[in-house]
Scaffold this active site. Structure first.
Site, PDB file in Angstrom:
ATOM      1  N   CYS A  98     118.650  -4.969 101.124  1.00 47.96           N
ATOM      2  CA  CYS A  98     120.058  -4.503 100.702  1.00 47.96           C
ATOM      3  C   CYS A  98     119.975  -3.756  99.453  1.00 47.96           C
ATOM      4  CB  CYS A  98     121.025  -5.875 100.660  1.00 47.96           C
ATOM      5  SG  CYS A  98     122.767  -5.563 100.743  1.00 47.96           S
ATOM      6  N   HIS A 199     120.110  -9.561 105.201  1.00 44.11           N
ATOM      7  CA  HIS A 199     119.710 -10.679 104.477  1.00 44.11           C
ATOM      8  C   HIS A 199     120.219 -11.971 105.140  1.00 44.11           C
ATOM      9  CE1 HIS A 199     123.553  -9.785 102.681  1.00 44.11           C
ATOM     10  NE2 HIS A 199     123.364  -8.749 102.049  1.00 44.11           N
TER      11      HIS A 199
HETATM   12  N1  GLN Z   1     125.299  -3.388  95.143  1.00 45.41           N
HETATM   13  C1  GLN Z   1     124.917  -2.918  96.742  1.00 45.41           C
HETATM   14  C2  GLN Z   1     126.210  -2.702  97.574  1.00 45.41           C
HETATM   15  O1  GLN Z   1     127.214  -3.344  97.384  1.00 45.41           O
HETATM   16  C3  GLN Z   1     124.047  -3.951  97.236  1.00 45.41           C
HETATM   17  C4  GLN Z   1     124.617  -5.346  97.697  1.00 45.41           C
HETATM   18  C5  GLN Z   1     123.588  -6.284  98.142  1.00 45.41           C
HETATM   19  O2  GLN Z   1     122.560  -6.318  97.786  1.00 45.41           O
HETATM   20  N2  GLN Z   1     124.031  -7.172  98.724  1.00 45.41           N
HETATM   21  O3  GLN Z   1     126.163  -1.922  98.488  1.00 45.41           O
END
Ligand code: GLN
Length: 245
Positions: A98, A199
């Site tokens: 992610c 995830h």
């Molecule tokens: N901040 C990033 C987004 O919103 C990744 C989010 C995450 O790692 N769940 O795209």
């Protein structure tokens, strides 16, 4: 019969990039090594820490909020970039999940600022004003030719990731949004460097993938000895059911 070797993992920014069960992913790797008599060592590298490209078989960077990603992005590109490229060049596994996945690319464009990436994956991520891409997701992957399998998990990202012309996706979306909700791809794979939006938690729901990571990181020629995976199979089936696959 114990299997040889020790899996050395380096967690990148474990205090900042760790939302959505990233510690659990590492714990699962530890257990699956331990159950087979494979040694396990965990180190970490935070902001400002130099990275030794030979010190780990698998480098892990987890999910994060935009705010924390910003801190890591500059450190990653200024302090750790060369070491990560050297690690990838010698075949170490680098797994980004992610927010970590987004930072392995060339850039993460926030609304008013472009964050640099590690430049390991040919992707660009843009954080527009659109809704977040959230929900259960299942993808079909083919990590070895002819061996098609399913990864199932959960995604929650505001960023949309687009693959460059020669980038290969990790998989094809069966259910869910994937990289951008449009092109039907999820994640990226460049040799032993892998990024994914899955995830929630990726490895406990996909123990077969954890084993593939261990095999690849240790450069094993033969598949790992099977374990009693009744519970892991149930977790996988449940994640697939949740995604409707
Ligand atoms: N901040 C990033 C987004 O919103 C990744 C989010 C995450 O790692 N769940 O795209």
């Amino acid at each position: 019969m114990p299997e040889a070797g020790t899996l050395r993992i380096c967690a990148l920014y474990p205090d900042l990039m760790n939302i959505y069960a990233d510690r659990g992913n590492i714990l699962l790797l530890e257990r699956r090594c331990g159950w087979r008599g494979i040694g396990f060592e965990l180190s970490s590298a935070g902001l400002g820490d130099a990275l030794d490209p030979d010190a780990a078989d698998l480098y892990y960077i987890g999910g994060g909020q935009d705010r924390d990603q910003k801190l890591c992005a500059f450190d990653l590109s200024e302090v750790k970039r060369d070491a990560l490229h050297a690690a990838a060049a010698r075949g170490a596994v680098i797994l980004g999940v992610c927010g970590g996945y987004q930072l392995l690319g060339s850039a993460y464009q926030l609304r008013d600022e472009a964050l640099p990436g590690a430049g390991l994956l040919e992707i660009v991520t843009v954080r527009g004003d659109g809704t977040r891409l959230i929900g259960n997701v299942a993808i079909e992957v083919e990590l070895s030719p002819g061996d098609r399998r399913v990864l199932a998990g959960f995604e929650n990202h505001g960023g949309r990731t687009n693959l460059g012309p020669t980038a290969a996706p990790l998989g094809r979306v069966l259910s869910g949004h994937g990289n951008n909700g449009i092109d039907g791809y999820e994640g990226v794979r460049a040799g032993s460097v892998i990024g994914t939006y899955m995830h929630g938690p990726l490895l406990p729901k996909n123990a077969w993938f954890a084993d593939w990571l261990i095999e690849t990181a240790l450069g094993l020629e033969e598949p790992l000895a099977p374990l009693d995976d009744e519970l892991e199979a149930a977790a996988h089936a449940d994640a697939r059911r949740a995604a409707g696959v």
